[in-house]
Design an enzyme around this catalytic site. Structure first.
Site, PDB file in Angstrom:
ATOM      1  CG  PHE A   7       8.676   3.155  12.250  1.00 12.57           C
ATOM      2  CD1 PHE A   7       7.432   3.773  12.386  1.00 12.57           C
ATOM      3  CD2 PHE A   7       9.713   3.578  13.055  1.00 12.57           C
ATOM      4  CE1 PHE A   7       7.237   4.778  13.305  1.00 12.57           C
ATOM      5  CE2 PHE A   7       9.526   4.584  13.986  1.00 12.57           C
ATOM      6  CZ  PHE A   7       8.281   5.188  14.111  1.00 12.57           C
ATOM      7  CG  LEU A  39      -1.959  -1.126   1.297  1.00 10.84           C
ATOM      8  CD1 LEU A  39      -2.773  -1.007   2.580  1.00 10.84           C
ATOM      9  CD2 LEU A  39      -2.876  -1.115   0.079  1.00 10.84           C
ATOM     10  CG  ASP A  46       2.981  14.062  12.469  1.00 13.45           C
ATOM     11  OD1 ASP A  46       3.426  13.038  11.917  1.00 13.45           O
ATOM     12  OD2 ASP A  46       2.979  15.176  11.912  1.00 13.45           O
TER      13      ASP A  46
END
Length: 822
Positions: free
Chosen positions: A574, A569, A684
Site C-alpha cells: 500500500f 526500509l 498469505d
C-alpha cells in the site's frame, strides 16, 4: 587579500591547511582507485551477463520477431556499454589517478620546502634581532662595570699619588672598550631593526605569497583532474547516450499489434473443411419405424419427451442465469481493470494488471462456453417443443415392434443428456461468489471533550477511518463521531446513528466558517459542541440530534507528531515502509498508505491494524498503534531487527543449522496455532511475510489479506491477485479459505525454510504449478531436509482439506523433531 599580507602570524594554521589538503587528496585518490575497481567489475559483470544470455539464446524461433530484434539489440548495446565502461576505467587510471598521485608528491614537496625556508628565515631573524643583541647588551653591562671600576681606582691613585699613570691607562683602556662596544651595539641595533622590517614586510610575505601561488597552482591542477574525472565518468556522454538511444529506439519499434504477423505468415494453415455432423442413416437399415432427424412421439416416448422438455427448460434457465452472472462479472472486472489502469504511474505498471486481464479473458471464455451451451439447450428445447406442440391433444400412436428397445434407447438418451448437463453444471458451479466484509467492531464509551481542545485531541474525532468502520461503531440512537473523509482528504464528516440508520453529514467549510446549515463556527470542535450541548438538529430535513459521543480507542491512537520517520526500509502493498522513532526513543516500523489509493485498498490497509489490535503473542508481529488523525495514515509496528524471513534465509544460508531451521518452523506453527484459536485466516503465509526478531525468534507478519470469520471459513470471488504457489487448491478453485488452507501454505513455508529461500516449484510458472498440483504433483523435499519434516510437508499438501493436520498437531510433531536434534 593574500597569504603574505594576512597570514604573517598564522604559521600553524597554514601547516594545518596543508595537512588537511594532503588528507583530502589521499581520500580522493582512494575514492578514484575504488571507482576504477568498481567500474571494471561492473564492465566485467555486464559482459558476463551478455555472454550468458548469448548461450541461452542459441535456440531461435523460425520467424521474425520485433521483440527478439529489440532484445538482441539491447544485448549488443549492453556489450557496447561494457566496453565503454572498461575503457573509461582504464582512462581514469592512466589519467586523473596517475596525475593525482604525482600531485600528492608535489604537494608534499611544497610543504617540506615551505617548512624548511620558514624555519631558516625565522632562525635568522631571531639570531639578528634577539640572540646577537642580547650578547652585546650583556657585554655592554660588563664593560660599564669594568669602566666604573677603573675610574674608581684611578681616583684612588690620584688621591694617594701612587701609580697614577698605570691607573689612568687602565681607565682609558676600559673606556675605549666600552665606546667600541657601544658603537657595535648601535650598528647591530640598526641592522636588527632593518632585518626585522625586511622579515615582516618582504621576506616572510614573499615566502607566504610563494606558497599561496603554489597552492593555487595545485588547486588549478586539481580542478583539471576533477574536470577530467567528471568527463570520463559521466553517464551522459555522447557514446553512452547513444547506447541508451539505440536501446530506446529498439523498444519503441515493438508493436504488440503487429508482433505476431510474421509468425502467422510462417505458420499459417489453410482452414480445414468442417466435417458435417449428420444422422448416420445406416442405423436405420434394419428398422423401418424410425426416421432420420425426427423425434419419435408415440405411446412409449410421449411421457419421457415431456420430462425431457421440462428438464431442458430448467437447464436452459439455469444456464441463462449463470450466463447473466458471468456477464456481470465480466463488466465488473473490466471496470476494475480500467480504474486500475488510470492509477498506473509507469508504463511497466501494466504488468500489475496482467493477472486480472488473464482472469478477464478466462471469464470471457466461460461466457462463450455458456452461450454455446445455451444455444445447444435452446435448439434441443425447440426441437422437443415442436414435436410436442404438433401432437398436442392427440393420442400417442402405439409402437408395434421393438417397444423395449425403443424405451431403452430413449431412457439412455435421457440419462446421457442429464449426465452431460450435470457435468456442465458442476464445472461452472462456484465461479461467481460475492466477497464478504470481515471488518470487526470495537466498543467505546466516554464523554465528549471540551471544545477548546484541538480537533485531533477530541475524543470523538477518529481521524481518517473508513466509512464502514465508523458505521460499526455507531449502535444506539444519537451515537456520533467525526472523521476525515477516507476518499477526500481534508474533508470532514459527521457520522450519526439516528432512527435505525447510520447517517453521514459533510461538514461545510464556507467563508472560513464550519457549519451544517445553521450557525457557523471558527473550528469543528465548537460546531460539534454547539449541536451536542444545545441538542439543535444537524439539518431540519434529517432531524438528527447528537446524544452520545463515541470516543476513539486511545490505546492504539497515536499522533503523526509522535512518530519521526527515518530511513526507508522498503515498499509494501500500500505504500512505503520506514524505520521510525517514537518520542520515548523506541524504534518502530512505520507502514504508510498512499493517499491516491482506491478507497477499497485504504480499507484493506487499516484491516491489518484492526486484526492485530486483538493479538498478543511472541510469534505474531506486535502492533504499536495507528496514526489516523490525518492523511497519510500510518500503521506503527514493532521494529523486527532481522528483517523478512526470506531475505534472512538467503543471506544466512551458509550459517544456518538444521536445529535452527526446525526452531523457525516451530515458531511459525505456534504463531499460526494462535491465529487459528482466534478464528483468523491468514491467506498469505509465506517466508516473505514472516520476520526474524531478536534471538532469531520468527514472527508472523503482513496481515493485509487476513480475515476473521466465526465459522473459520472465508469465501472470495477469486478475481483478485493471489499468491498461487502458496495457495491451497480449494482456495484457487472455489475461493474457499480456512485454517486448512493456511496449513497448505505452512507446508510451502516449510519447503522455503529447508531449501534456504528457494522459490517454490522451481522452473514452473504460476499456471504450470497450479496445473501440476491438480494432477497430483507435490514438490520433493529440499536437499538435506529431514525425512520427518518431508512427511509433515506431504500431510500439509493433502488435496482434501479435512485430511490435513491441525496446527496443534504440527506444533507437537515439530517439538518432537526439535528434541531429537538436541
Amino acid at each position: 587579500m593574500g597569504f603574505g599580507s594576512d597570514l604573517k602570524n598564522s604559521h600553524e594554521a597554514v601547516l594545518k591547511l596543508q595537512d588537511w589538503e594532503l588528507r583530502l587528496l589521499e581520500t580522493v585518490k582512494k575514492f578514484m582507485a575504488l571507482r576504477i575497481k568498481s567500474d571494471k567489475e561492473y564492465a566485467s559483470t555486464l559482459q558476463n551477463l551478455c555472454n550468458q544470455v548469448d548461450k541461452e539464446s542459441t535456440v531461435q524461433m523460425n520467424y521474425v520477431s520485433n521483440v527478439s530484434k529489440s532484445w538482441l539489440l539491447m544485448i549488443q548495446q549492453t556489450e557496447q556499454l561494457s566496453r565503454i565502461m572498461k575503457t573509461h576505467a582504464e582512462d581514469l587510471n592512466s589519467g586523473p589517478l596517475h596525475r593525482l598521485t604525482m600531485m600528492i608528491k608535489d604537494k608534499q614537496q611544497v610543504k617540506k620546502s615551505y617548512i624548511g625556508v620558514h624555519q631558516q628565515i625565522e632562525a635568522e631573524m631571531i639570531k639578528v634581532t634577539k640572540t646577537e643583541l642580547e650578547k652585546l647588551k650583556c657585554s655592554y653591562r660588563q664593560l660599564i662595570k669594568e669602566m666604573n671600576s677603573a675610574k674608581e681606582k684611578y681616583k684612588e691613585a690620584l688621591a694617594k699619588g701612587k701609580e697614577t699613570e698605570k691607573a689612568k691607562e687602565r681607565y682609558d683602556k676600559a673606556t675605549m672598550k666600552l665606546h667600541m662596544l657601544h658603537n657595535q651595539y648601535v650598528l647591530a641595533l640598526k641592522g636588527a631593526q632593518l632585518h626585522q622590517n625586511q622579515y615582516y614586510d618582504i621576506t616572510l610575505p614573499l615566502l607566504l605569497d610563494s606558497l599561496q601561488k603554489m597552492q593555487e597552482e595545485m588547486i588549478k591542477a586539481l580542478k583539471g583532474i576533477f574536470d577530467e574525472y567528471s568527463q570520463i565518468t559521466s553517464l551522459v556522454t555522447e557514446e553512452i547516450v547513444n547506447v541508451h538511444k539505440e536501446i530506446q529506439m529498439s523498444v519503441e519499434q515493438i508493436d504488440p499489434s503487429t508482433e505476431y504477423n510474421n509468425f502467422i505468415d510462417v505458420h499459417r494453415t489453410t482452414a480445414a473443411k468442417e466435417q458435417e455432423i449428420e444422422f448416420d442413416t445406416s442405423l436405420l437399415e434394419e428398422n423401418e419405424n424410425l426416421q432420420a432427424n425426427e423425434i419419435m412421439w408415440n405411446n412409449l416416448t410421449a411421457e419421457s419427451l415431456q420430462v425431457m422438455l421440462k428438464t431442458l427448460a430448467e437447464e436452459l434457465m439455469q444456464t441463462q442465469q449463470m450466463l447473466l452472472n458471468k456477464e456481470e462479472a465480466v463488466l465488473e472486472l473490466e471496470k476494475r481493470i480500467e480504474e486500475s489502469s488510470e492509477t498506473c504511474e509507469k508504463k511497466s505498471d501494466i504488468v500489475l494488471l496482467l493477472s486480472q486481464k488473464q482472469a478477464l479473458e478466462e471469464l470471457k471464455q466461460s461466457v462463450q462456453q455458456l452461450r454455446c451451451t445455451e444455444a445447444k439447450f435452446s435448439a434441443q428445447k425447440e426441437l422437443l417443443e415442436q414435436k410436442v406442440q404438433e401432437n398436442d391433444g392427440k393420442e400417442p400412436p402405439p409402437v408395434v415392434n421393438y417397444e423395449e428397445d425403443a424405451r431403452s434407447v430413449t431412457s439412455m438418451e435421457r440419462k446421457e443428456r442429464l449426465s452431460k448437463f450435470e457435468s456442465i453444471r458442476h464445472s461452472i458451479a462456484g465461479i461467481i461468489r460475492s466477497p464478504k466484509s470481515a471488518l470487526g467492531s470495537s466498543a467505546l464509551s466516554d464523554m465528549i471533550s471540551i471544545s477548546e481542545k484541538p480537533l485531533a485531541e477530541q475524543d470523538w474525532y477518529h481521524g481518517a477511518i473508513p466509512r464502514i468502520e465508523a458505521q460499526e461503531l455507531l449502535k444506539k440512537q444519537g451515537d456520533f463521531l467525526v472523521r476525515e473523509s477516507h476518499g477526500k482528504p481534508g474533508e470532514y464528516v459527521l457520522s450519526v446513528y439516528s432512527d435505525g440508520q447510520r447517517r453521514h453529514f459533510i461538514i461545510q467549510y464556507v467563508d472560513n466558517m464550519y457549519r451544517f446549515e445553521g450557525t457557523g463556527f471558527s473550528n469543528i470542535p465548537q460546531l460539534i459542541d454547539h449541536h451536542y450541548t444545545t441538542k439543535q438538529v444537524i439539518t431540519k430535513k434529517s432531524g438528527v440530534v447528537l446524544l452520545n459521543p463515541i470516543p476513539k480507542d486511545k490505546k492504539w491512537i497515536l499522533s503523526h507528531e509522535d512518530v519521526i520517520l527515518g530511513e526507508l526500509l522498503g515498499k509494501g502493498n500500500f505504500g512505503e515502509v520506514y524505520k521510525g522513532t517514537l518520542k520515548d526513543k523506541t524504534s518502530v516500523a512505520v507502514k504508510t498508505c498512499k493517499e491516491d489509493l482506491p478507497q477499497e485498498l485504504k480499507i484493506k490497509f487499516l484491516q491489518e491494524a484492526k486484526i492485530l489490535k486483538q493479538y498478543d503473542h511472541p510469534n505474531i508481529v506486535k502492533l504499536i498503534g495507528v496514526c489516523t488523525q490525518r492523511q497519510p495514515v500510518y500503521i506503527i509496528m514493532e521494529l523486527v531487527s532481522g528483517g523478512d524471513f526470506l531475505t534472512f534465509l538467503r543471506r544466512k544460508k551458509d550459517e544456518l543449522k538444521l536445529k535452527q531451521l526446525v526452531k523457525f518452523s516451530l515458531d511459525a506453527a505456534a504463531g499460526m496455532l494462535y491465529l487459528e484459536s482466534k478464528n483468523c485466516i491468514h491467506r498469505d503465509l509465506a517466508a516473505r511475510n514472516c520476520l526474524v526478531g531478536e534471538n532469531n525468534v520468527l514472527k508472523i507478519s503482513d496481515f493485509g489479506m487476513s480475515r476473521q470469520e466465526d465459522g473459520g471459513v472465508y469465501s472470495s470471488s477469486g478475481l483478485k491477485q493471489i499468491p498461487i504457489k502458496w495457495t491451497a487448491p480449494e482456495a484457487l478453485n472455489y475461493g474457499r479459505y480456512s485454517s486448512e488452507s493456511d496449513v497448505w501454505s505452512f507446508g510451502i513455508l516449510l519447503w522455503e525454510t529447508f531449501s534456504l529461500g528457494v522459490c517454490p516449484y522451481p522452473g514452473m510458472t504460476n499456471q504450470q504449478a497450479r496445473e501440476q498440483v491438480e494432477r497430483g504433483y507435490r514438490m520433493s523435499a529440499p536437499q538435506h531436509c529431514p525425512e520427518d519434516i518431508s512427511k509433515i510437508m506431504m500431510k500439509c499438501w493433502d488435496y482434501k482439506p479435512e485430511n490435513r493436520p491441525k496446527f496443534s498437531e504440527l506444533q507437537k510433531e515439530l517439538t518432537i523433531i526439535k528434541r531429537k536434534l538436541t
